[in-house]
Design an enzyme around this catalytic site. Structure first.
Site, PDB file in Angstrom:
ATOM      1  N   HIS A 188      48.942  44.274  90.119  1.00  0.00           N
ATOM      2  CA  HIS A 188      49.946  45.348  90.083  1.00  0.00           C
ATOM      3  C   HIS A 188      50.228  45.782  88.641  1.00  0.00           C
ATOM      4  O   HIS A 188      50.424  44.930  87.767  1.00  0.00           O
ATOM      5  CB  HIS A 188      51.242  44.842  90.740  1.00  0.00           C
ATOM      6  CG  HIS A 188      52.358  45.832  90.692  1.00  0.00           C
ATOM      7  ND1 HIS A 188      53.653  45.495  90.325  1.00  0.00           N
ATOM      8  CD2 HIS A 188      52.378  47.165  90.948  1.00  0.00           C
ATOM      9  CE1 HIS A 188      54.417  46.573  90.388  1.00  0.00           C
ATOM     10  NE2 HIS A 188      53.673  47.593  90.762  1.00  0.00           N
TER      11      HIS A 188
HETATM   12 CA    CA Z   1      46.458  47.890  90.214  1.00  0.00          CA
END
Ligand code: CA
Ligand code: TV1
Ligand code: ZN
Length: 390
Positions: free
Chosen positions: A182
């Site tokens: 992320h």
């Molecule tokens: Ca990513």
């Protein structure tokens, strides 16, 4: 040579400094700046450098990095030396800046950070000055770094610094992140503004996969009057996603976002740890599948800043980034998939010596993303975009 020539109607600039490459995070650490050497060797063996403007990156200044980072943190990065890891009087600061196994202190750390950050800042400035339409810095893309904290192999957030440059000229900038992790640092930096739309595709498992953020319903500040509301898009995925599903998802999500948000510039983080066979990743993407995302983003014809990121199987990182360079200069069809005899370190590409080995066949991870799950993610993103429009 192989017929790669310059005129394309748009300019591609390559931003690099070989002084980044020899830095060592330490024994057994997965992050290897040497993968940039391997990438460059492939790009040059194919003659792709003839089709780009080549710029030697300068180091970002302290003041440039202080546009995002706290000065005391930068001061610490500038003066700290490996021996301080053992020094009791430094232990509080080392802990507070999250220095440790993931983010160790190594020789030349500040030089390393300022060089990769300088590359992304230079690349962004070339775009805003209309001296380039596509600017590439494979040494950048270090998306986890926070204002006053290192995280996940990242110390200085070059992406945030590059976007800040783009925001001087463009009312809206879109950030796309295909690293398997992320893009939390970039998301957090622009959490409360509607001038940056962040979109990250990543493996999500709150408790068992770094950094544990990026849930589907993490879309921006909760308060509807905060301009950042709805301006963070997260595409959480499970293990084993394959090329066709990933590309379809990518096109639906990114296509809808570009259509709705109409960014003046796009920043694309091309972390190569989303490839199959990555030492830290868990997806099944091939070099071609990963590259198709880059190709799709290029079709919008919007000024594009391309950065690297993760990628822990160096031979595949270099394959992907060399292939993506060929896409960006519009020469993918002129590239021989057989890796040239002349490339340095050619032994790393055996036994196949191909730019496109079937990665997903070699260590296939079971695909835990059902069609129904992927469709529900697309539906949720489209619903979010309706709110974003207001
Ligand atoms: Ca990513
Ligand atoms: C030293 C030596 C450090 C061997 C780190 C894998 C190592 C990892 C190592 C490692 C490793 C992570 C966590 C646990 C946080 C920790 C560039 C306390 C074999 C953009 C960063 C991943 C990804 C960090 C960076 C993660 C990027 N995984 N061996 N460390 N908790 N850290 O899980 O997004 O690619 O693994
Ligand atoms: Zn990563």
């Amino acid at each position: 040579h192989n017929g790669i020539t310059r005129p394309k109607g748009y300019r591609v600039s390559w931003h690099a400094n070989p002084a980044v490459e020899p830095h060592h995070f330490g024994q057994s650490h997965p992050m290897k700046p040497w993968r940039l050497t391997l990438t460059k060797q492939l790009v040059m063996a194919y003659g792709m450098h003839y089709a780009m403007d080549l710029y030697l990156t300068r180091a970002a200044t302290f003041e440039e990095m202080a546009e995002f980072h706290k000065e005391d943190y930068l001061e610490f990065l500038r003066q700290v030396v490996p021996a301080d890891m053992e020094a009791p009087e430094q232990s509080d600061r080392i802990a507070s800046y999250n220095i440790g196994d993931d983010c160790p202190i190594f020789d030349g750390l500040y030089n390393y950070c300022s060089l990769y950050a300088g590359g992304t800042i230079d690349a962004a400035r070339k775009l805003v000055n209309n001296q380039s339409e596509i600017a590439i810095n494979w040494s950048g893309g270090l998306h986890h770094a926070k204002k006053a904290e290192a995280s996940g192999f990242c110390y200085v957030n070059d992406i945030v610094l590059g976007i800040l440059q783009l925001l001087r000229h463009h009312p809206r900038v879109m950030y796309i992140d295909i690293d398997v992790h992320h893009g939390d640092g970039v998301e957090q930096a622009f959490w409360s503004t509607d001038r940056v739309l962040t979109v990250s595709f990543h493996k999500y498992d709150k408790d068992n996969f770094f950094p544990g953020t990026g849930a589907l319903d993490s879309t921006g500040p909760a308060h509807p009057l905060n301009p950042g509301a709805h301006h963070a898009i997260n595409v959480p995925l499970n293990d084993g996603i394959e090329d066709a599903d990933y590309l379809q998802l990518f096109k639906e999500v990114v296509g809808s976002c570009v259509e709705t948000y109409r960014p003046g510039a796009i920043v694309l983080q091309c972390g190569a740890d989303s490839l199959g066979c990555d030492r830290l990743g868990c997806f099944n993407l091939n070099v071609t599948g990963h590259g198709s995302c880059v190709e799709y983003v290029k079709t919008f014809g919007i000024p594009l800043l391309v950065v690297g990121g993760g990628g822990y199987t160096p031979r595949n990182v270099s394959r992907a980034w060399a292939h993506e360079t060929s896409i960006l200069i519009d020469a993918a069809d002129k590239i021989d998939p057989n890796i040239p005899e002349t490339v340095a370190f050619r032994n790393h590409f055996g036994p196949d010596y191909s730019l496109f080995p079937p990665l997903s066949e070699m260590r296939r991870i079971e695909n835990k993303n059902s069609k129904a799950y992927l469709a529900s993610v697309v539906a949720a993103v489209k619903e979010q975009l309706r709110y974003m429009k207001g």
